[in-house]
Design an enzyme around this catalytic site. Structure first.
Site, PDB file in Angstrom:
ATOM      1  CB  ALA A 119      -0.647  -0.049   1.178  1.00 43.31           C
ATOM      2  CG  ASP A 141      11.321   9.167   4.864  1.00 49.04           C
ATOM      3  OD1 ASP A 141      11.298   8.984   5.743  1.00 49.04           O
ATOM      4  OD2 ASP A 141      10.188   8.957   4.748  1.00 49.04           O
TER       5      ASP A 141
HETATM    6  P1  AMP Z   1       6.206   2.878  -1.568  1.00 49.37           P
HETATM    7  O1  AMP Z   1       4.389   3.906  -1.213  1.00 49.37           O
HETATM    8  O2  AMP Z   1       7.411   3.280  -2.564  1.00 49.37           O
HETATM    9  O3  AMP Z   1       6.243   2.646   0.330  1.00 49.37           O
HETATM   10  O4  AMP Z   1       5.617   1.624  -1.315  1.00 49.37           O
HETATM   11  C1  AMP Z   1       4.936   0.472  -0.548  1.00 49.37           C
HETATM   12  C2  AMP Z   1       5.206  -0.831  -0.661  1.00 49.37           C
HETATM   13  O5  AMP Z   1       5.311  -1.405  -1.383  1.00 49.37           O
HETATM   14  C3  AMP Z   1       6.590  -1.045  -0.070  1.00 49.37           C
HETATM   15  O6  AMP Z   1       6.901  -1.190   1.185  1.00 49.37           O
HETATM   16  C4  AMP Z   1       7.035  -2.277  -1.011  1.00 49.37           C
HETATM   17  O7  AMP Z   1       6.325  -3.442   0.110  1.00 49.37           O
HETATM   18  C5  AMP Z   1       6.419  -2.038  -2.464  1.00 49.37           C
HETATM   19  N1  AMP Z   1       7.295  -1.811  -2.744  1.00 49.37           N
HETATM   20  C6  AMP Z   1       7.335  -1.189  -3.418  1.00 49.37           C
HETATM   21  N2  AMP Z   1       7.749  -0.132  -4.528  1.00 49.37           N
HETATM   22  C7  AMP Z   1       8.293  -1.935  -4.889  1.00 49.37           C
HETATM   23  C8  AMP Z   1       9.467  -1.913  -6.090  1.00 49.37           C
HETATM   24  N3  AMP Z   1       9.774  -1.709  -6.513  1.00 49.37           N
HETATM   25  N4  AMP Z   1       9.500  -3.983  -6.231  1.00 49.37           N
HETATM   26  C9  AMP Z   1       8.500  -4.641  -4.943  1.00 49.37           C
HETATM   27  N5  AMP Z   1       8.046  -3.664  -3.525  1.00 49.37           N
HETATM   28  C10 AMP Z   1       7.711  -2.685  -3.878  1.00 49.37           C
END
Ligand code: AMP
Length: 980
Positions: free
Chosen positions: A623, A740
């Site tokens: 999410a 961050d």
């Molecule tokens: P974020 O909004 O970037 O914090 O993404 C939320 C969650 O999505 C992260 O904590 C990851 O578990 C997953 N996620 C985001 N980007 C990726 C990616 N490039 N590859 C795999 N998982 C991702």
């Protein structure tokens, strides 16, 4: 279990044959039966005594009227029914064949009647020429075997069994009506059937009379057996068949109660002395656990021996245990300022348990009187811990503290005696400045305050020089006086005893506090003083304020120019902020998409638009701030298909949210580095808008580490840290400040490559975000535990504040995803950092890495390492993996960032040269101020000298002293250049 049931069934079949309750049996009657007959004159039923087959005299009735059609009645006496309702009548008789008698009226049948009655002597006889209405016909009985006159002499009798259902009254009469028969009634038996008492499956069932096809019997558990406790326990039951036989298996949940075991399947026997059985059920008695016993047979538990205990949560089969012995060898190590680390060894005797923990008590003593420490003393992570170390912060200077470490386990609370403990006395630094006094407002305007105070009283310790207790400067903090709630302190420093605060709010009350700093650290803050700015319209005061402001500005300006000149002279490295445009020749600058008048333009410039038809979403993986994050496949014609992560913008967004969402892509699109998450492109021309990045198989680093706790080698962990540092070096070279940096914002791919991600700014700006990691502060939200103090205090975000966060990430990685500062509150973290508390090394953390963390957490941001230093330091470590083995930071003399050759003492021409060679040039000025001007003076330097020279960080002290040591020994032995 199945076998047991089969055996039980067999037992029931073999032993529980039906029982009969006989109500009347003429075979057993020896005297006259005296039944009623009709008519009372010849020919009639005659009562005759004969010998039966076993030569017993039995009473029989005979009649032979083959030539008469008259009814002849024979009626029994009243037969009580007892509890039977289905009665059986067994009649044995012989009958003559009519043809051999040659009589016309002769019959070969007779009829049986019954008459129910509650009374034993009916008022009038039921007999007469024809059956009375009150008599019910039961059956007409014919003979199977008939006797012939002059036959073979064989007496062939007949037996008939008749059944009377639903008998209700207390008893009945039976009547036999013959009409022309020639017969003898040899015997008549009346009975009912019943199931006998039965004990089976630890339950007893009473004798049961079946009143229908099957009758349910309710039983009770045998002695010392019980049903399981609970509302829904059913009583044992069993079925009694109409044939008087128990049917099927009992439904019984009875089993032997605690202290008793099964003896067969019907009895429970007591556990012998020295044995116990803790619960009801099939289990057997076992011998008492260690350190317990019982003399009483039938014990459900064994009593602990003297001196041993059992906790409430211990099972009765657990061995008895006792409280642990005292912790061993406590060591309190004071940091340079008012915090200390307290460590101890585990007790020798755990008391036979594994649940040992420790309680740390703090007392402050004065003139032999001790009282519990005040609330400002923080013991982290908590006063009760399972590990053998705590950090203590917020101590007062010049005070005697007594720390008591108790060892406890699950039975300590039950023990009469005090927990075993060790004590350690600590006297805090006598050189820390005392309380500043007399803080007051000397002048004020609408937007400024001039404050003044008196210097602290410094206790002069005879074995310290004046320099040690000299005040270097003062730190003043202030914040608007509000109601309840956390205070947002602003900090200013001053070398003198006064300060002017500018840019304040009109007519507002402020709380102010001030404390002094010596080379040994900060003294305590003085009590809060409340001062206010002036209301609008007091122009003469405004004029004064303007004049003061100008004077201050001139002073500050002058000081800045002087500082810059000094820096140019003494420092080779430039500080790198966004405002600094000193760049490597090939490097481009990062451009903030929000500086574009039309942010869409930034999206077009820095990202690639992808056609939605090229993307196939496969599964939701997380999410994000704006919507779901999915895994999918990207297949752009002419290029190989690959996995991508897809961030989506959920429906119902505002224009601003869309701009914020896409700004992350505009930022990411500017970066191209193996340790920065790679942007594949965006979808903006169809809905929902999406950002496509490379897919990182192992997801976020924090959760990845938690799931794989303890699974990686030191080199693997350092490799991860190196990757993150390389990504951050690239970002800082581009003048991008991440703000961050945290393990949750690092993504890990299948090859354990770590990449920096999360370039969205919205988290800092969204006021209504509920994520507790981010604390609201003036002008935005801040992840307190990861953020440098200057960024928290006055939003000074730079690559140096990113370096602070990098130190926290290092700690997160080395502790496999532990939460920094554990469960301390954000405010406690801020206070602790301010009092120079720093996170201790995680378990098994190589000392060199903790050094590097401490470097990243330098209060002065200019003293923190640059990311290029971090990368090369980690590279050295990877090249020399043996150095990862040293986890004892107290005895490590090899800080990570200084593993480079240095000149021998004789080859250093000056103290400045030497300090530069060991990268401690930051202390040059204070060395000179403290009279350490020549190499001779330096070569006999002690820790006290270093403290006086302002080297308060233990790491730096060690570095300098070990350098001198090495130089001394290398000079003596004329050894070649040594490596640091
Ligand atoms: P974020 O909004 O970037 O914090 O993404 C939320 C969650 O999505 C992260 O904590 C990851 O578990 C997953 N996620 C985001 N980007 C990726 C990616 N490039 N590859 C795999 N998982 C991702």
């Amino acid at each position: 279990m199945a076998l047991q049931r089969v055996l039980l069934l067999l037992r029931l079949l073999l032993c529980c044959y039906g029982d009969e309750e006989v109500l009347l049996n003429t075979k057993l009657v020896t005297s006259d039966l005296q039944w009623s007959v009709y008519p009372g004159s010849d020919p009639q039923w005659d009562e005759v005594s004969v010998l039966d087959d076993e030569h017993n005299t039995v009473r029989t009735f005979e009649i032979c009227t083959p030539n008469s059609a008259t009814y002849h009645w024979l009626r029994t006496n009243w037969v009580p029914r007892k509890t039977g309702t289905t009665l059986y009548v067994e009649i044995r008789f012989t009958m003559m064949e009519c043809s051999s008698l040659n009589q016309r009226q002769c019959k070969e049948t007779f009829t049986v009647f019954s008459y129910e009655s509650d009374l034993a002597t009916p008022s009038r006889g039921p007999l007469g020429p024809s059956p009375p209405e009150s008599f019910q016909k039961v059956a007409t009985v014919a003979a199977d075997f008939l006797l012939r006159r002059g036959g073979d002499g064989a007496r062939r009798s007949n037996t008939r069994l008749l059944r009377l259902d639903g008998v209700k009254k207390a008893g009945l009469y039976l009547a036999i009506q013959s009409q022309g028969t020639c017969m003898a009634l040899l015997s008549l038996k009346v009975f009912y059937r019943k199931c006998p008492p039965l004990t089976v499956a630890f339950a007893t069932f009473p004798e049961t009379v079946p009143h229908s096809l099957v009758q349910q019997a309710v039983g009770v558990c045998v002695e010392n057996a019980v049903t399981p406790p609970g509302e829904h326990t059913t009583l044992p039951s069993m079925l009694c068949g109409e044939d008087g036989q128990w049917a099927g298996l009992p439904s019984s949940s009875c089993s032997c109660r605690p202290g008793y075991e099964a003896d067969g399947d019907a009895r429970c026997r007591a556990c012998p002395a020295g044995h116990f059985k803790p619960s009801s059920g099939l289990g057997t008695c076992t011998s008492c656990p260690d350190f317990s016993g019982t003399q009483v047979p039938g014990s459900a538990y064994c009593l602990c021996r003297h001196g041993y205990l059992r906790a409430d949560s211990d099972s009765p089969s657990a061995a008895c245990s006792k409280p642990p012995s005292a912790p061993r060898s406590p060591v309190a190590q004071l940091n340079s300022s008012l915090s200390l680390s307290l460590e101890w060894g585990p007790p020798l005797d755990f008391g036979g348990r594994s649940d040992v923990w420790y309680r740390v008590l703090c007392e402050r003593c004065h003139d032999d009187v001790c009282s519990p420490c005040e609330g400002s003393v923080l013991i982290g992570p908590s006063t009760t811990v399972t590990q053998t170390r705590v950090m203590v912060m917020g101590l007062r200077p010049r005070a005697l503290y007594v720390f008591t470490v108790q060892s406890l386990n699950g039975v300590s609370a039950l023990s009469q005696s005090q927990p075993s403990a060790v004590r350690v006395n600590v006297t805090t630094n006598t050189n820390v400045p005392g309380l500043v006094s007399g803080l007051r407002r000397t002048s004020a305007s609408e937007t400024s305050l001039t404050l003044e105070w008196a210097p602290p009283s410094l206790i002069q310790n005879p074995d310290q020089t004046k320099t040690a207790s000299r005040v270097l400067d003062y730190q003043l903090r202030y914040c608007p006086k509000q109601g309840e709630g956390s205070m947002q302190w602003q900090y200013v420093s001053s070398r003198g005893h006064s300060v002017v605060l500018l840019g304040l709010r009109r007519s507002t009350q402020y709380l102010v506090q001030v404390r002094a700093r010596a080379v040994t650290g900060f003294g305590p803050f003085c009590a809060e003083t409340s001062v206010s700015t002036l209301p609008e319209g007091q122009s003469h005061l405004v004029l004064i304020a303007v004049l003061v402001t100008m004077a201050i500005l001139l002073l500050v300006g002058g000081a800045m120019v002087a500082a810059l000149c000094y820096r140019r002279r003494t420092q080779r490295r430039p500080t790198r902020d966004k405002s600094s445009f000193q760049m490597n020749q090939n490097m481009t600058l990062y451009i903030d998409p929000f500086t574009y008048e039309d942010p869409e333009l930034a999206v077009r410039q820095f990202t690639r638009e992808i056609d939605a038809s090229c993307v196939k979403i496969e599964e939701v993986i997380g999410a994000g701030e704006f919507g779901e994050v999915c895994r999918g496949r990207l297949h752009v014609p002419g290029r190989p298909q690959n996995y991508v992560a897809i961030k989506t913008l959920k429906g119902g967004y505002t224009d601003k949210q869309r701009r914020d969402f896409l700004s992350e892509a505009s930022i990411m699109g500017q970066f191209q580095h193996p340790n920065i998450i790679h942007l594949e492109g965006v979808i903006t021309s169809s809905c929902p808008a999406m950002i496509l990045t490379e897919y990182m198989e192992n997801g976020a680093l924090d959760s990845f580490l938690r799931v794989n706790d303890g699974q990686f080698t030191g080199i693997q962990l350092v490799g991860m840290l190196r990757g993150i540092a390389a990504g951050m070096k690239y970002l800082s070279d581009m003048s991008y400040v991440h703000r961050d940096l945290a393990a949750r914002n690092i993504l890990v791919n299948a090859n354990l490559v770590c990449k920096v991600s999360d370039f969205g700014l919205s988290r800092f700006l969204t006021e209504n975000s509920s994520d507790p990691t981010y604390t609201s502060s003036l002008g935005g939200k801040i992840p307190i535990r990861w953020t440098a103090p200057e960024a928290i205090a006055y939003r000074k975000f730079t690559s140096a504040s990113d370096a602070w966060s990098y130190g926290i990430v290092m700690w997160e990685v080395m502790s496999y995803g532990e939460r920094p500062y554990w469960d301390m509150s954000n405010q406690d973290v801020i206070n602790a950092i301010e009092q120079d508390y720093r996170l201790p090394p995680p378990t098994d953390c190589p000392a060199a890495l903790h050094w590097l963390m401490l470097d990243c957490w330098q209060k002065e941001r200019a003293n923190r390492p640059r990311f290029c230093d971090v990368v090369s330091g980690l590279d050295r470590l990877i090249r020399n993996p043996a150095s990862l083995k040293n986890t004892d930071s107290a005895h490590s003399s090899q800080p990570l960032l200084d593993q480079r050759p240095i000149a021998r003492l004789s080859s250093c021409s000056s103290v400045s040269d030497w300090l530069r060679a060991i990268k401690m040039e930051r202390y040059e000025q204070s060395f000179f101020q403290n009279g350490l001007c020549t190499l001779e003076e330096v070569s006999v330097l002690t820790t006290e000298d270093l403290l006086r020279a302002g080297v308060t960080l233990a790491g730096h002290q060690k570095k300098i002293l070990s350098s001198i040591q090495t130089l001394r020994s290398s000079d003596q032995s004329h050894a070649p250049t040594l490596l640091y």
